[in-house]
Design an enzyme around this catalytic site. Structure first.
Site, PDB file in Angstrom:
ATOM      1  N   HIS A  30       0.846  -1.185   0.000  1.00  0.00           N
ATOM      2  CA  HIS A  30       0.000   0.000   0.000  1.00  0.00           C
ATOM      3  C   HIS A  30       0.888   1.244   0.000  1.00  0.00           C
ATOM      4  O   HIS A  30       1.837   1.337   0.772  1.00  0.00           O
ATOM      5  CB  HIS A  30      -0.931   0.012   1.210  1.00  0.00           C
ATOM      6  CG  HIS A  30      -1.887   1.162   1.196  1.00  0.00           C
ATOM      7  ND1 HIS A  30      -2.745   1.391   0.138  1.00  0.00           N
ATOM      8  CD2 HIS A  30      -2.105   2.163   2.086  1.00  0.00           C
ATOM      9  CE1 HIS A  30      -3.463   2.475   0.392  1.00  0.00           C
ATOM     10  NE2 HIS A  30      -3.093   2.975   1.555  1.00  0.00           N
ATOM     11  N   HIS A  42      -3.209   9.220   0.919  1.00  0.00           N
ATOM     12  CA  HIS A  42      -3.130   7.989   0.118  1.00  0.00           C
ATOM     13  C   HIS A  42      -4.488   7.656  -0.474  1.00  0.00           C
ATOM     14  O   HIS A  42      -5.519   8.188  -0.061  1.00  0.00           O
ATOM     15  CB  HIS A  42      -2.568   6.820   0.929  1.00  0.00           C
ATOM     16  CG  HIS A  42      -3.155   6.624   2.294  1.00  0.00           C
ATOM     17  ND1 HIS A  42      -3.704   5.434   2.712  1.00  0.00           N
ATOM     18  CD2 HIS A  42      -3.276   7.457   3.364  1.00  0.00           C
ATOM     19  CE1 HIS A  42      -4.111   5.526   3.969  1.00  0.00           C
ATOM     20  NE2 HIS A  42      -3.869   6.761   4.384  1.00  0.00           N
ATOM     21  N   CYS A 134      -3.364   2.720  -5.478  1.00  0.00           N
ATOM     22  CA  CYS A 134      -2.599   3.591  -4.590  1.00  0.00           C
ATOM     23  C   CYS A 134      -1.208   3.905  -5.131  1.00  0.00           C
ATOM     24  O   CYS A 134      -0.686   5.012  -4.926  1.00  0.00           O
ATOM     25  CB  CYS A 134      -2.500   2.966  -3.200  1.00  0.00           C
ATOM     26  SG  CYS A 134      -1.751   1.311  -3.169  1.00  0.00           S
TER      27      CYS A 134
END
Length: 212
Positions: A30, A42, A134
């Site tokens: 991530h 994010h 992401c």
């Protein structure tokens, strides 16, 4: 994750504008943009509440995902912290795992943070694990690059790496060539991209069939 594949960094060594990531599993990481004061912007899939009570968004992300602003601790969720490396030399890039570095150069930190905050305010379209995730978000914030043919913003090295790896297991003789293929693919990606100001991003992508 082994150091061969990732780039660990201490929290105290972080700088505003850094592209950071953490491993959520053996195959997925991530990514986000560190904006200072132990906060991260994010792009997430699904409801933001899983990132804690301080997670905020200036637009309604619903259940499809969106750009959020959280603390660094909530971003990490107990996992280890890694730095995504920019301007990597060819040898470093070839032997690192996809989604951990690029040969491309980062723009100045103030530009990077401006892009992240703008997309936090205005949104980044519908989350897509393969082409609008992401890592795409973070790489765009760092470089401003958009594929001029497809309208894909940024790039997802981990998706590309997984595709290449899946193909390679078909033949053991392909494995030594993966590193060199990744480097050629990275150079080609940069050649096919334009630097697009964040304020013009939605219009640019829309003309190429990608709605943000």
């Amino acid at each position: 994750m082994p150091n061969l594949w990732s780039n660990k960094i201490k929290i105290e060594d972080l700088k505003p504008g850094d592209h950071i990531y953490t491993w959520s599993s053996l195959v997925y990481s991530h990514h986000g943009i560190y904006i200072g004061n132990r906060h991260v912007i994010h792009y997430v899939r699904g409801n933001a509440s899983k990132f804690g009570s301080s997670a905020s968004s200036s637009h309604n992300i619903g259940n499809t995902g969106g750009v959020i602003w959280t603390t660094l601790d909530e971003f990490l969720d107990g996992r280890k912290l890694y730095l995504f490396v920019y301007d990597a030399d060819n040898d470093f890039f070839k032997w690192k795992r996809g989604g951990t570095c690029t040969i491309d150069r980062s723009d100045p930190p103030d530009v990077v943070i401006h892009r992240a905050k703008y997309l936090f305010k205005h949104g980044n379209g519908v989350y897509d694990l393969t082409c609008n995730n992401c890592e795409n978000f973070a790489v765009y914030c760092k470089t401003g690059r958009v594929n001029r043919e497809t309208g894909e913003i940024g790039y997802s090295g981990q998706v590309a790496s997984n595709v290449i790896g899946a193909s390679a297991v078909m033949s053991v003789f392909m494995l030594p060539g993966i590193a060199f293929f990744r480097l050629d693919d990275e150079r080609d990606r940069i050649r096919k991209s334009d630097k697009v100001p964040v304020e013009e991003l939605a219009g640019y992508c829309g003309k190429r069939g990608r709605i943000l």
